[in-house]
Structure formats: C-alpha cells, structure tokens
Design a protein around this motif. Structure first.
Motif, PDB file in Angstrom:
ATOM      1  N   MET A   1      37.585  27.449  44.081  1.00  0.00           N
ATOM      2  CA  MET A   1      38.077  28.820  44.275  1.00  0.00           C
ATOM      3  C   MET A   1      37.595  29.257  45.629  1.00  0.00           C
ATOM      4  O   MET A   1      36.904  29.499  45.778  1.00  0.00           O
ATOM      5  CB  MET A   1      37.452  29.701  43.268  1.00  0.00           C
ATOM      6  CG  MET A   1      37.941  29.419  41.924  1.00  0.00           C
ATOM      7  SD  MET A   1      39.103  30.529  41.317  1.00  0.00           S
ATOM      8  CE  MET A   1      39.514  29.762  39.868  1.00  0.00           C
ATOM      9  N   GLY A   2      37.770  29.716  46.549  1.00  0.00           N
ATOM     10  CA  GLY A   2      37.143  30.164  47.755  1.00  0.00           C
ATOM     11  C   GLY A   2      36.249  31.356  47.544  1.00  0.00           C
ATOM     12  O   GLY A   2      36.161  31.874  46.467  1.00  0.00           O
ATOM     13  N   GLN A   3      35.565  31.715  48.541  1.00  0.00           N
ATOM     14  CA  GLN A   3      34.666  32.861  48.459  1.00  0.00           C
ATOM     15  C   GLN A   3      35.467  34.168  48.485  1.00  0.00           C
ATOM     16  O   GLN A   3      36.463  34.271  49.211  1.00  0.00           O
ATOM     17  CB  GLN A   3      33.690  32.837  49.641  1.00  0.00           C
ATOM     18  CG  GLN A   3      32.735  31.651  49.588  1.00  0.00           C
ATOM     19  CD  GLN A   3      31.851  31.714  48.377  1.00  0.00           C
ATOM     20  OE1 GLN A   3      31.327  32.763  48.032  1.00  0.00           O
ATOM     21  NE2 GLN A   3      31.681  30.590  47.705  1.00  0.00           N
ATOM     22  N   PHE A  69      35.290  31.505  36.147  1.00  0.00           N
ATOM     23  CA  PHE A  69      34.849  32.868  36.473  1.00  0.00           C
ATOM     24  C   PHE A  69      34.769  33.015  37.987  1.00  0.00           C
ATOM     25  O   PHE A  69      34.260  32.145  38.693  1.00  0.00           O
ATOM     26  CB  PHE A  69      33.483  33.130  35.841  1.00  0.00           C
ATOM     27  CG  PHE A  69      32.991  34.541  35.977  1.00  0.00           C
ATOM     28  CD1 PHE A  69      33.342  35.506  35.044  1.00  0.00           C
ATOM     29  CD2 PHE A  69      32.180  34.914  37.036  1.00  0.00           C
ATOM     30  CE1 PHE A  69      32.881  36.810  35.153  1.00  0.00           C
ATOM     31  CE2 PHE A  69      31.717  36.213  37.164  1.00  0.00           C
ATOM     32  CZ  PHE A  69      32.071  37.170  36.214  1.00  0.00           C
ATOM     33  N   ALA A  70      35.275  34.130  38.491  1.00  0.00           N
ATOM     34  CA  ALA A  70      35.244  34.406  39.929  1.00  0.00           C
ATOM     35  C   ALA A  70      34.791  35.834  40.149  1.00  0.00           C
ATOM     36  O   ALA A  70      34.835  36.672  39.240  1.00  0.00           O
ATOM     37  CB  ALA A  70      36.628  34.195  40.541  1.00  0.00           C
ATOM     38  N   THR A  71      34.331  36.125  41.353  1.00  0.00           N
ATOM     39  CA  THR A  71      33.977  37.497  41.726  1.00  0.00           C
ATOM     40  C   THR A  71      34.760  37.899  42.963  1.00  0.00           C
ATOM     41  O   THR A  71      35.038  37.078  43.845  1.00  0.00           O
ATOM     42  CB  THR A  71      32.472  37.660  41.999  1.00  0.00           C
ATOM     43  OG1 THR A  71      32.076  36.761  43.033  1.00  0.00           O
ATOM     44  CG2 THR A  71      31.665  37.388  40.738  1.00  0.00           C
ATOM     45  N   VAL A  72      35.113  39.162  43.014  1.00  0.00           N
ATOM     46  CA  VAL A  72      35.873  39.723  44.121  1.00  0.00           C
ATOM     47  C   VAL A  72      35.243  41.051  44.492  1.00  0.00           C
ATOM     48  O   VAL A  72      34.961  41.878  43.614  1.00  0.00           O
ATOM     49  CB  VAL A  72      37.349  39.938  43.727  1.00  0.00           C
ATOM     50  CG1 VAL A  72      38.083  40.758  44.771  1.00  0.00           C
ATOM     51  CG2 VAL A  72      38.059  38.607  43.515  1.00  0.00           C
ATOM     52  N   GLU A  73      34.988  41.275  45.764  1.00  0.00           N
ATOM     53  CA  GLU A  73      34.539  42.591  46.226  1.00  0.00           C
ATOM     54  C   GLU A  73      35.766  43.368  46.659  1.00  0.00           C
ATOM     55  O   GLU A  73      36.502  42.927  47.552  1.00  0.00           O
ATOM     56  CB  GLU A  73      33.552  42.477  47.378  1.00  0.00           C
ATOM     57  CG  GLU A  73      33.016  43.839  47.820  1.00  0.00           C
ATOM     58  CD  GLU A  73      32.013  43.753  48.952  1.00  0.00           C
ATOM     59  OE1 GLU A  73      31.922  44.734  49.718  1.00  0.00           O
ATOM     60  OE2 GLU A  73      31.342  42.713  49.073  1.00  0.00           O
ATOM     61  N   ALA A  74      36.011  44.491  46.020  1.00  0.00           N
ATOM     62  CA  ALA A  74      37.247  45.210  46.296  1.00  0.00           C
ATOM     63  C   ALA A  74      37.118  46.683  45.964  1.00  0.00           C
ATOM     64  O   ALA A  74      36.312  47.080  45.121  1.00  0.00           O
ATOM     65  CB  ALA A  74      38.395  44.602  45.482  1.00  0.00           C
ATOM     66  N   ASP A  75      37.931  47.479  46.632  1.00  0.00           N
ATOM     67  CA  ASP A  75      37.979  48.925  46.395  1.00  0.00           C
ATOM     68  C   ASP A  75      38.919  49.240  45.236  1.00  0.00           C
ATOM     69  O   ASP A  75      39.744  48.416  44.847  1.00  0.00           O
ATOM     70  CB  ASP A  75      38.461  49.642  47.655  1.00  0.00           C
ATOM     71  CG  ASP A  75      37.631  49.318  48.890  1.00  0.00           C
ATOM     72  OD1 ASP A  75      36.452  48.936  48.717  1.00  0.00           O
ATOM     73  OD2 ASP A  75      38.163  49.433  50.007  1.00  0.00           O
TER      74      ASP A  75
END
Length: 210
Positions: A1-3, A69-75
């Motif tokens: 998955m990329g960062q 499972f992945a994480t995303v920083e987002a508004d």
C-alpha cells in the motif's frame, strides 16, 4: 500500500480552508435519524451491482476486520461549514475493496449504502481515489457509534455527507443516480473547493442525465 499523503504545515501558517468553511477544533456529531445498534453476528458488508464477475461479494465483520489496514491523514469538510483538519483515519482503502471485487468495465459510479437505507452516490474516480477510506478508527481509536462505528466512509476531497456513517455496502452502477441527500437538494458532486453545496448550483454534466 504506499504511505498516506499528508500536508506539512508550520505552526505559523494558517490552515487552508475551502471557501465558506471555518476551522473546527472538536468533532461535532451530525447525522440524520437514530444511531443504529451494532450486532456483529448480523453485520455484513457487500459489493454488488455491475461487478466484473457478475457475483455479489460479501464479508462478515470478522472477515472485514481482517482486510489490509491502512491509515490516511485527511481533512473533513462538512457542508454545515465546519472543517476538521489533519485527522488520522484508519481502516480499509476503497481501492483495496475494488481490487478484491472489481467493477465491470462499464461502471461509472457507485452508490454507497448505509443503515436505514441511507445512500450517497459517487463518481467511480472519487471512490477509487488513493485517500478514500472505509474508516474504523480515528486517531488510533475505534470510532464511536455516534461517529459511524463500525464503519464510515471518508472521501477527503468531497463534502462529508458523501461519506456515510454505518456503511453496509457498495453498489456498482453503469449510470449515475442521486443518493439520499442529493435527492433532497444537495449537489450531486459535492466538491468543497468549488463550494458545490446545493443542486441549484449544478452545471451540465454534474448530475444524472434526465
């Protein structure tokens, strides 16, 4: 998955907000109707409609929880004019589900279905964006029931109503049709940077063909 992508901000810089939005420090609870009771033994997530193989694809809660499972920083930009910036969302990327259950070549849109028959339509390109995520966590903690537990969709580049709480499935569609709020006067696309709040603002090509 990329960062996951993130936007660097220095403390001296003002955060960039879409037009008409205000910075929100907390996370208000906003939804229509009651909060559903989660019953893990009856919960199922399904992808159906115009799938590539013609079959319906289903995951129970245990199976869905075992997906990558992945994480995303987002508004998060709410059409009620508050914006919550830089949240960390954890869950399953929409792209992961598309890889597991590919759409037919003719698919152009999806309908995301949630509890009580609630729905939100999205262009396939918005759904498969690299930061669109079916979130189970925020800031490393499980979502609360009021904020969509066990599953809510987050589409960072669109208004938050395009990401329903209490999601139960995705329908692949070969033509667009309006979801719950879109049928009630909200913009069919919902881009906060273009301030696409209401249907009267739609231009040719924004909505389903009549």
């Amino acid at each position: 998955m990329g960062q996951p992508e993130s936007r660097e901000r220095h403390e001296s810089e003002q955060p960039e907000l879409p037009p008409g939005q205000r910075l929100q420090r907390g996370w208000p609870v906003t939804h229509y109707g009651p909060v559903p009771k989660f019953k893990p033994d009856r919960w199922e997530f399904r992808i159906f409609g115009a799938t590539a193989d013609g079959d319906k694809h289903c995951w129970n809660h245990e199976q869905f929880s075992a997906l990558p499972f992945a994480t995303v920083e987002a508004d998060l930009h709410c059409v009620t004019k508050f914006s919550m910036l830089g949240a960390e969302w954890g869950g399953v990327l929409a792209r992961t589900l598309v890889e597991l259950a590919p759409p037919a070549p003719s698919v152009t849109h999806v309908m995301v279905w949630a509890e009580y028959g609630f729905s939100a339509n999205l262009r396939l390109a918005d759904f498969t964006s690299e930061r669109t995520i079916f979130a189970t966590h925020k800031g490393g903690e499980l979502l609360t029931a009021e904020h969509g537990f066990p599953l809510r969709l987050v589409v960072p580049h669109l208004y938050a109503w395009k990401g329903p709480k209490w999601v139960r499935g995705v329908e692949y569609m070969t033509a667009d049709r309006r979801g719950f709020w879109e049928e009630r006067g909200y913009h069919n696309v919902g881009d906060p940077w273009r301030e696409q709040r209401y249907s009267y603002q739609e231009e040719p090509g924004d909505g389903p063909e009549l």
